[in-house]
Design a protein around this motif. Structure first.
Motif, PDB file in Angstrom:
ATOM      1  N   PRO A 128       0.823  -1.210   0.000  1.00  0.00           N
ATOM      2  CA  PRO A 128       0.000   0.000   0.000  1.00  0.00           C
ATOM      3  C   PRO A 128       0.860   1.264   0.000  1.00  0.00           C
ATOM      4  O   PRO A 128       1.922   1.305   0.625  1.00  0.00           O
ATOM      5  CB  PRO A 128      -0.801  -0.125   1.307  1.00  0.00           C
ATOM      6  CG  PRO A 128      -0.802  -1.573   1.633  1.00  0.00           C
ATOM      7  CD  PRO A 128       0.516  -2.092   1.146  1.00  0.00           C
ATOM      8  N   VAL A 129       0.404   2.280  -0.694  1.00  0.00           N
ATOM      9  CA  VAL A 129       1.115   3.559  -0.781  1.00  0.00           C
ATOM     10  C   VAL A 129       0.796   4.402   0.459  1.00  0.00           C
ATOM     11  O   VAL A 129      -0.367   4.732   0.698  1.00  0.00           O
ATOM     12  CB  VAL A 129       0.702   4.322  -2.063  1.00  0.00           C
ATOM     13  CG1 VAL A 129       1.287   5.725  -2.078  1.00  0.00           C
ATOM     14  CG2 VAL A 129       1.137   3.542  -3.294  1.00  0.00           C
ATOM     15  N   GLN A 130       1.834   4.760   1.204  1.00  0.00           N
ATOM     16  CA  GLN A 130       1.656   5.506   2.454  1.00  0.00           C
ATOM     17  C   GLN A 130       1.844   7.014   2.212  1.00  0.00           C
ATOM     18  O   GLN A 130       2.653   7.674   2.862  1.00  0.00           O
ATOM     19  CB  GLN A 130       2.653   4.999   3.505  1.00  0.00           C
ATOM     20  CG  GLN A 130       2.529   3.520   3.808  1.00  0.00           C
ATOM     21  CD  GLN A 130       1.196   3.154   4.444  1.00  0.00           C
ATOM     22  OE1 GLN A 130       0.534   3.986   5.061  1.00  0.00           O
ATOM     23  NE2 GLN A 130       0.799   1.901   4.305  1.00  0.00           N
ATOM     24  N   TRP A 131       1.066   7.554   1.284  1.00  0.00           N
ATOM     25  CA  TRP A 131       1.245   8.960   0.906  1.00  0.00           C
ATOM     26  C   TRP A 131       0.726   9.908   1.982  1.00  0.00           C
ATOM     27  O   TRP A 131       1.336  10.934   2.258  1.00  0.00           O
ATOM     28  CB  TRP A 131       0.550   9.225  -0.425  1.00  0.00           C
ATOM     29  CG  TRP A 131       0.896  10.554  -1.019  1.00  0.00           C
ATOM     30  CD1 TRP A 131       0.101  11.652  -1.103  1.00  0.00           C
ATOM     31  CD2 TRP A 131       2.149  10.934  -1.606  1.00  0.00           C
ATOM     32  NE1 TRP A 131       0.771  12.688  -1.708  1.00  0.00           N
ATOM     33  CE2 TRP A 131       2.032  12.275  -2.025  1.00  0.00           C
ATOM     34  CE3 TRP A 131       3.359  10.271  -1.809  1.00  0.00           C
ATOM     35  CZ2 TRP A 131       3.078  12.959  -2.630  1.00  0.00           C
ATOM     36  CZ3 TRP A 131       4.407  10.953  -2.421  1.00  0.00           C
ATOM     37  CH2 TRP A 131       4.252  12.284  -2.822  1.00  0.00           C
ATOM     38  N   GLU A 132      -0.385   9.586   2.601  1.00  0.00           N
ATOM     39  CA  GLU A 132      -0.932  10.446   3.649  1.00  0.00           C
ATOM     40  C   GLU A 132       0.069  10.604   4.790  1.00  0.00           C
ATOM     41  O   GLU A 132       0.324  11.724   5.257  1.00  0.00           O
ATOM     42  CB  GLU A 132      -2.245   9.872   4.176  1.00  0.00           C
ATOM     43  CG  GLU A 132      -2.897  10.717   5.268  1.00  0.00           C
ATOM     44  CD  GLU A 132      -4.216  10.131   5.766  1.00  0.00           C
ATOM     45  OE1 GLU A 132      -4.819  10.747   6.656  1.00  0.00           O
ATOM     46  OE2 GLU A 132      -4.636   9.071   5.266  1.00  0.00           O
ATOM     47  N   THR A 133       0.662   9.504   5.221  1.00  0.00           N
ATOM     48  CA  THR A 133       1.671   9.558   6.288  1.00  0.00           C
ATOM     49  C   THR A 133       2.878  10.373   5.850  1.00  0.00           C
ATOM     50  O   THR A 133       3.435  11.155   6.627  1.00  0.00           O
ATOM     51  CB  THR A 133       2.118   8.138   6.675  1.00  0.00           C
ATOM     52  OG1 THR A 133       0.997   7.403   7.138  1.00  0.00           O
ATOM     53  CG2 THR A 133       3.175   8.169   7.768  1.00  0.00           C
ATOM     54  N   THR A 134       3.287  10.203   4.591  1.00  0.00           N
ATOM     55  CA  THR A 134       4.431  10.953   4.060  1.00  0.00           C
ATOM     56  C   THR A 134       4.192  12.454   4.141  1.00  0.00           C
ATOM     57  O   THR A 134       5.029  13.208   4.645  1.00  0.00           O
ATOM     58  CB  THR A 134       4.709  10.543   2.598  1.00  0.00           C
ATOM     59  OG1 THR A 134       5.123   9.174   2.568  1.00  0.00           O
ATOM     60  CG2 THR A 134       5.787  11.409   1.975  1.00  0.00           C
ATOM     61  N   VAL A 135       3.044  12.908   3.643  1.00  0.00           N
ATOM     62  CA  VAL A 135       2.743  14.346   3.636  1.00  0.00           C
ATOM     63  C   VAL A 135       2.621  14.886   5.064  1.00  0.00           C
ATOM     64  O   VAL A 135       3.167  15.948   5.395  1.00  0.00           O
ATOM     65  CB  VAL A 135       1.465  14.633   2.824  1.00  0.00           C
ATOM     66  CG1 VAL A 135       1.065  16.103   2.942  1.00  0.00           C
ATOM     67  CG2 VAL A 135       1.666  14.250   1.360  1.00  0.00           C
ATOM     68  N   LYS A 136       1.930  14.151   5.923  1.00  0.00           N
ATOM     69  CA  LYS A 136       1.777  14.589   7.313  1.00  0.00           C
ATOM     70  C   LYS A 136       3.130  14.679   8.017  1.00  0.00           C
ATOM     71  O   LYS A 136       3.386  15.614   8.788  1.00  0.00           O
ATOM     72  CB  LYS A 136       0.856  13.628   8.070  1.00  0.00           C
ATOM     73  CG  LYS A 136      -0.617  13.788   7.717  1.00  0.00           C
ATOM     74  CD  LYS A 136      -1.490  12.825   8.518  1.00  0.00           C
ATOM     75  CE  LYS A 136      -2.968  13.056   8.252  1.00  0.00           C
ATOM     76  NZ  LYS A 136      -3.822  12.092   8.979  1.00  0.00           N
ATOM     77  N   THR A 137       4.006  13.723   7.739  1.00  0.00           N
ATOM     78  CA  THR A 137       5.332  13.728   8.357  1.00  0.00           C
ATOM     79  C   THR A 137       6.154  14.918   7.875  1.00  0.00           C
ATOM     80  O   THR A 137       6.803  15.604   8.675  1.00  0.00           O
ATOM     81  CB  THR A 137       6.076  12.412   8.051  1.00  0.00           C
ATOM     82  OG1 THR A 137       5.317  11.313   8.554  1.00  0.00           O
ATOM     83  CG2 THR A 137       7.448  12.400   8.692  1.00  0.00           C
ATOM     84  N   LEU A 138       6.144  15.169   6.579  1.00  0.00           N
ATOM     85  CA  LEU A 138       6.887  16.316   6.036  1.00  0.00           C
ATOM     86  C   LEU A 138       6.424  17.616   6.679  1.00  0.00           C
ATOM     87  O   LEU A 138       7.243  18.453   7.095  1.00  0.00           O
ATOM     88  CB  LEU A 138       6.712  16.392   4.518  1.00  0.00           C
ATOM     89  CG  LEU A 138       7.429  15.332   3.682  1.00  0.00           C
ATOM     90  CD1 LEU A 138       6.999  15.433   2.217  1.00  0.00           C
ATOM     91  CD2 LEU A 138       8.938  15.470   3.798  1.00  0.00           C
ATOM     92  N   VAL A 170      -2.195  17.433  -0.891  1.00  0.00           N
ATOM     93  CA  VAL A 170      -1.493  18.200   0.155  1.00  0.00           C
ATOM     94  C   VAL A 170      -2.441  19.178   0.824  1.00  0.00           C
ATOM     95  O   VAL A 170      -2.446  19.325   2.057  1.00  0.00           O
ATOM     96  CB  VAL A 170      -0.271  18.931  -0.443  1.00  0.00           C
ATOM     97  CG1 VAL A 170       0.335  19.904   0.575  1.00  0.00           C
ATOM     98  CG2 VAL A 170       0.790  17.927  -0.896  1.00  0.00           C
ATOM     99  N   LYS A 171      -3.278  19.834   0.036  1.00  0.00           N
ATOM    100  CA  LYS A 171      -4.239  20.796   0.596  1.00  0.00           C
ATOM    101  C   LYS A 171      -5.299  20.111   1.452  1.00  0.00           C
ATOM    102  O   LYS A 171      -5.812  20.696   2.411  1.00  0.00           O
ATOM    103  CB  LYS A 171      -4.904  21.581  -0.541  1.00  0.00           C
ATOM    104  CG  LYS A 171      -3.992  22.621  -1.190  1.00  0.00           C
ATOM    105  CD  LYS A 171      -3.687  23.764  -0.243  1.00  0.00           C
ATOM    106  CE  LYS A 171      -2.964  24.900  -0.939  1.00  0.00           C
ATOM    107  NZ  LYS A 171      -2.664  26.008   0.008  1.00  0.00           N
TER     108      LYS A 171
END
Length: 365
Positions: free
Chosen positions: A320-330, A351-352
């Protein structure tokens, strides 16, 4: 995920100067950052191991974000004609792909551009062409030099790694070409699909998947494949399972479902047949430690060790792609400005959704 190894008696500190404005690495022009970084490496026989935890304490201020499959649209890449360095990327791509990529990007037909084997190379090249368009504008090189972290959505991870100098433009394109072919072949081997669930949190989407899975056999099971952002999660699986998800979505209070125009159930075990082909291609590809952190889709962490990066990329097609976690972490680590480079505005929208106040700019080619 830090790789561990026993330290030998000698440890060398290698200093990589990264203060030039830009440099050519293996044929692809990469920008550098205005500081030096010390990499710890350990020599074991003839093999050099890099501490994979090198980037774990990264502190992002400026990020390049690269789109994934689905961002393609007829007309993309048309601005590349105006910048020689961008046009050159398409010319070099033609030699590898065996057809006029820019013509397909700008003129279609849509059905051809949307196919997995075409769209993945098209997005990769167009996104890196966008970097060259940015470089050519006033203040563009300064923006590129300021970037201290990068990542990409699924396919976009390859673009991010190329930008960060982990492999050459050509090697990255060869990997992306093979990845698209392998994923298409895996999709052709089973009836599967993907659907976006709009308006539910991840817990509710999981409950929806569980309910659908109770009605189908093992071959049609579904799971969350893309954790994109609050209220937008993509589910992958067997065709009957996806149809069950669509039928039940309203009863779970989903606002809507959108069947995705992809070949099959990406980022699930349905893509397992593609893994061995990717592993073989990655094993034959020279991958270096990125000059800046590149965040993985698999675990939302940056990796420095080339062997770990190869393993992560092979796992990525079934994970699974963990994009939400990536953006929140950044954002939680202090990211101030992001740039989406490539076709579409999918990344900016995500992102928005995570943070309305986040600053992000689109750079299209």
């Amino acid at each position: 995920m830090a790789s561990s190894f026993a330290l030998p008696s000698t440890i060398s500190l290698k200093k990589f100067p990264l203060n030039a404005s830009s440099s050519f690495r293996n044929g692809f022009r990469t920008a550098s950052i205005s500081r030096s970084r010390v990499l710890m490496s350990a020599s074991v026989g003839s093999q050099t191991l890099v501490d994979d935890s090198l980037f774990l304490d990264y502190k992002p201020t400026s990020a390049f974000l690269f789109p994934g499959q689905g961002a393609q649209a007829v007309g993309m890449g048309k601005e590349s004609h105006s910048v020689p360095a961008a046009a050159d990327l398409f010319n070099r791509a033609n030699d590898i792909l065996g057809f006029d990529l820019l013509d397909v990007c700008t003129n279609g037909p849509k059905e051809k551009l949307d196919s997995t084997v075409i769209s993945q190379p098209a997005i990769y090249v167009t996104s890196l062409a966008a970097v060259e368009l940015l470089r050519a504008r006033d203040g563009g090189q300064q923006i590129i030099d300021s970037v201290d972290v990068t990542c990409g959505l699924s396919l976009g991870e390859y673009t991010a790694l190329a930008f960060a100098g982990a492999f050459s433009f050509e090697d990255g394109l060869r990997l992306v070409k093979l990845r698209g072919e392998a994923m298409q072949a895996a999709a052709d081997g089973a009836k599967s699909a993907m659907v976006s669930i709009i308006g539910l949190d991840s817990e509710k989407v999981q409950q929806l998947c569980d309910a659908a899975n109770q009605e189908v056999d093992e071959a049609n099971k579904v799971q969350i494949a893309n954790f994109l952002c609050p209220g937008n999660y993509a589910v992958s699986g067997g065709l009957k399972g996806i149809e069950a998800v669509e039928a039940k979505a309203k009863s779970f209070k989903a606002r809507m479902t959108v069947r995705l125009a992809v070949a099959g159930a990406f980022h699930t075990s349905f893509m397992e047949p593609a893994v061995s082909r990717l592993e073989a291609a990655l094993a034959a590809t020279e991958i270096r430690t990125p000059r800046i952190p590149v965040i993985s889709n698999v675990d939302a962490q940056p990796h420095a060790d080339p062997s770990t990066i190869k393993k992560i990329l092979a796992r990525q097609v079934t994970s699974p792609v963990q994009w939400e976690t990536t953006v929140k972490t950044l954002l939680s680590k202090g990211l101030k400005k992001s740039y989406e480079l490539g076709p579409g505005k999918v990344i900016a929208g995500i992102v928005k959704r995570v943070d309305k106040s986040a600053e992000i700019e689109n750079i299209a080619a």
